[in-house]
Write an enzyme that holds these catalytic residues in place. Structure first.
Site, mmCIF file in Angstrom:
data_model
loop_
_atom_site.group_PDB
_atom_site.id
_atom_site.type_symbol
_atom_site.label_atom_id
_atom_site.label_comp_id
_atom_site.label_asym_id
_atom_site.label_seq_id
_atom_site.Cartn_x
_atom_site.Cartn_y
_atom_site.Cartn_z
ATOM 1 N N LYS A 112 0.880 -1.150 -0.040
ATOM 2 C CA LYS A 112 -0.042 0.138 0.039
ATOM 3 C C LYS A 112 0.923 1.082 0.066
ATOM 4 O O LYS A 112 0.389 2.331 -0.426
ATOM 5 C CB LYS A 112 -0.954 -0.043 1.293
ATOM 6 C CG LYS A 112 -1.907 -1.171 1.357
ATOM 7 C CD LYS A 112 -2.858 -1.260 0.224
ATOM 8 C CE LYS A 112 -3.878 -2.322 0.701
ATOM 9 N NZ LYS A 112 -3.635 -3.790 1.027
HETATM 10 C C1 LIG Z 1 -4.388 -5.138 0.521
HETATM 11 C C2 LIG Z 1 -3.779 -6.189 0.998
HETATM 12 C C3 LIG Z 1 -4.041 -7.193 -0.097
HETATM 13 C C4 LIG Z 1 -5.435 -7.044 -1.035
HETATM 14 O O1 LIG Z 1 -5.195 -6.146 -2.047
HETATM 15 P P1 LIG Z 1 -6.538 -5.570 -2.867
HETATM 16 O O2 LIG Z 1 -5.992 -4.533 -3.446
HETATM 17 O O3 LIG Z 1 -7.348 -5.206 -1.760
HETATM 18 O O4 LIG Z 1 -7.052 -6.635 -3.547
HETATM 19 C C5 LIG Z 1 -3.204 -8.492 -0.101
HETATM 20 N N1 LIG Z 1 -2.346 -8.425 0.979
HETATM 21 C C6 LIG Z 1 -1.895 -7.319 1.843
HETATM 22 C C7 LIG Z 1 -0.865 -7.789 2.494
HETATM 23 C C8 LIG Z 1 -2.801 -6.278 1.585
HETATM 24 O O5 LIG Z 1 -2.441 -5.284 2.578
#
Ligand SMILES: *Cc1c(COP(=O)(O)O)cnc(C)c1O
Length: 466
Positions: A112
């Site tokens: 993120k």
């Molecule tokens: C947010 C997240 C996901 C999922 O990603 P999306 O874009 O919501 O499908 C998978 N793994 C981790 C560690 C995350 O923080």
């Protein structure tokens, strides 16, 4: 570049309007009017660019005249200066035909950070130019919130409100959100699931008076700018793989809200030679079910070992739907109405056939997640976080058929120490960058799963400032 809503009633917005709005006014999601196409010549030219240069090229295809090239370059360079790896998203080999893209070298140790660092600076720049204040609200299953707090703390013109599901996130995720001590950040623990948090956010956006009174904005992956910035590392992975026969590369993506997987799909549509985006889910398998049966129906959310993927309504699926329905916004509206009124909608067979050209999917049980973490630790001394392990597990089915697969490493294992330590029976040290926050005073309010407290807080802090 202009953007329109998947529901067809909020159109012709420019990049900064889309960035600031988050969700479209008609409840839909913004998508670009067209997807820029890259030919082989451009793909080859970009091969030797640094991560930041690549980011500059890709973002400027979509951001119109919102930033000058110099501004965008500065934003990108600053955004990635806090990453702990020179390549930002290094690719390592796991086994024959199987690679692992490490997306956890940012400040909060999950993918993120890649987008959040950039969009926080985009907000800062565009708001200063227009002398505007904005209130950003975000629902999080843990990692979006910590990345958002880190990126937006202390940014003038912005207040950030974060909603996470009470007692359903890891200790480090919680600490990262609650110890910022920043005046412009407020964190709420909602007594419910991630889907409850997400529906509070949707309700707040449906409150038109609130939205316009306080300039409400969102930074969940419903925000197009986040999707855009996540496209970059698919290109980076491609360039790090050498000698690849085109058309044989797939990506395995641990998936919750379908933001990351959708970004991969856009990179494929731009011309990156990708065979399939493999959607890997945990027990919360709404996407695996819709891809296989055509029925999109949300179940109740199950708590799993991969909490960042404990999501049943995969918001970004609406963007794919829009494409699959050939931009028929009326049909998108009808299906999304069915979802909110009846709790489900069905896709025709020919649509499923289309999906299977670009996507594959599998769901992974917790027991298999643990087995995968153990396998790679024992065989390779590689420690996987539980989310990454899901992608890696699913990828194994595909490399057996001769494909090359890049699995996305979505978080650092230390972020989910409790689970990884239990699986491996070894202790996982807290990375030095996180040691300080473990001792800090936490600030958070536990609230019932409805919008009232949050709306009240947003109005109150808005009044204090104006
Ligand atoms: C947010 C997240 C996901 C999922 O990603 P999306 O874009 O919501 O499908 C998978 N793994 C981790 C560690 C995350 O923080």
């Amino acid at each position: 570049m202009l953007y329109h809503s998947t529901r067809g009633l909020d159109n012709s917005k420019n990049f900064s309007e889309v960035l600031h709005a988050g969700l479209a006014g008609d409840g839909g999601l913004f998508v670009p009017k067209f997807i820029p196409q890259l030919n082989l010549e451009i793909l080859n030219q970009w091969r030797h660019l640094s991560y930041e240069e690549l980011a500059l090229e890709i973002i400027s295809l979509f951001s119109g005249d919102c930033f000058s090239r110099a501004e965008l370059s500065e934003i990108v360079i600053e955004s990635y200066s806090g990453f702990h790896h020179e390549l930002k998203s290094p690719l390592i080999k796991l086994e024959d035909n199987h690679f692992f893209l490490e997306l956890f070298h940012g400040p909060t140790l999950a993918f993120k950070d890649f987008a959040m660092q950039v969009i926080a600076r985009m907000f800062a720049k565009t708001l200063q130019k227009r002398d505007l204040n904005i209130n950003i609200i975000t629902a999080t299953s843990g990692d979006t919130g910590s990345a958002a707090v880190e990126a937006f703390k202390g940014i003038s013109n912005v207040n950030l409100y974060v909603l996470y599901p009470h007692e359903r996130i890891s200790q480090i995720q919680r600490k990262q959100m609650t110890t910022s001590n920043a005046k412009n950040v407020k964190v709420f623990a909602v007594q419910g699931t991630f889907d409850d948090c997400q529906s509070i956010v949707k309700e707040l956006f449906a409150d038109k008076a609130l939205v316009s009174d306080v300039n409400l904005s969102g930074v969940n992956s419903i925000n197009w700018a986040r999707i855009l910035v996540q496209i970059i590392y698919y290109f980076s992975a491609f360039y790090q793989l050498k000698d690849l026969s085109a058309g044989n590369l797939s990506f395995s993506v641990p998936t919750g809200n379908f933001g990351d997987a959708y970004a991969g799909y856009i990179s494929k549509r731009m011309g990156l030679p990708i065979k399939k985006i493999i959607v890997a889910t945990n027990k919360n398998d709404i996407l695996d079910r819709v891809f296989k049966t055509g029925v999109y129906k949300s179940d109740s959310v199950s708590k799993t070992l991969s909490p960042s993927m404990d999501i049943q309504v995969a918001s970004n699926f609406e963007r794919l739907l829009f494409d699959l329905l050939n931009n028929d916004t009326k049909e998108v509206r009808r299906l999304m109405n069915n979802l909110s009124n009846k709790g489900h909608f069905n896709l025709e067979k020919k649509i499923l056939t289309r999906i299977s050209k670009d996507f594959a999917s599998r769901a992974v049980a917790d027991s298999d997640t643990i087995a995968t973490i153990n396998h790679f630790y024992n065989e390779r001394e590689i420690v996987l976080c539980p989310h990454s392990a899901i992608g890696v597990r699913v990828a194994k089915d595909f490399i057996e058929t001769g494909e090359t697969v890049v699995s996305l490493g979505t978080a650092h294992p230390a972020k989910f120490r409790e689970t990884v330590e239990r699986a491996l029976e070894v202790s996982i040290p807290i990375p030095p960058a996180l040691e300080a926050i473990m001792e800090k005073q936490e600030s958070v309010r536990v609230i019932p799963p409805n919008k009232h407290k949050v709306a009240e807080e947003i109005r109150k802090s808005f009044l204090e400032e104006n």
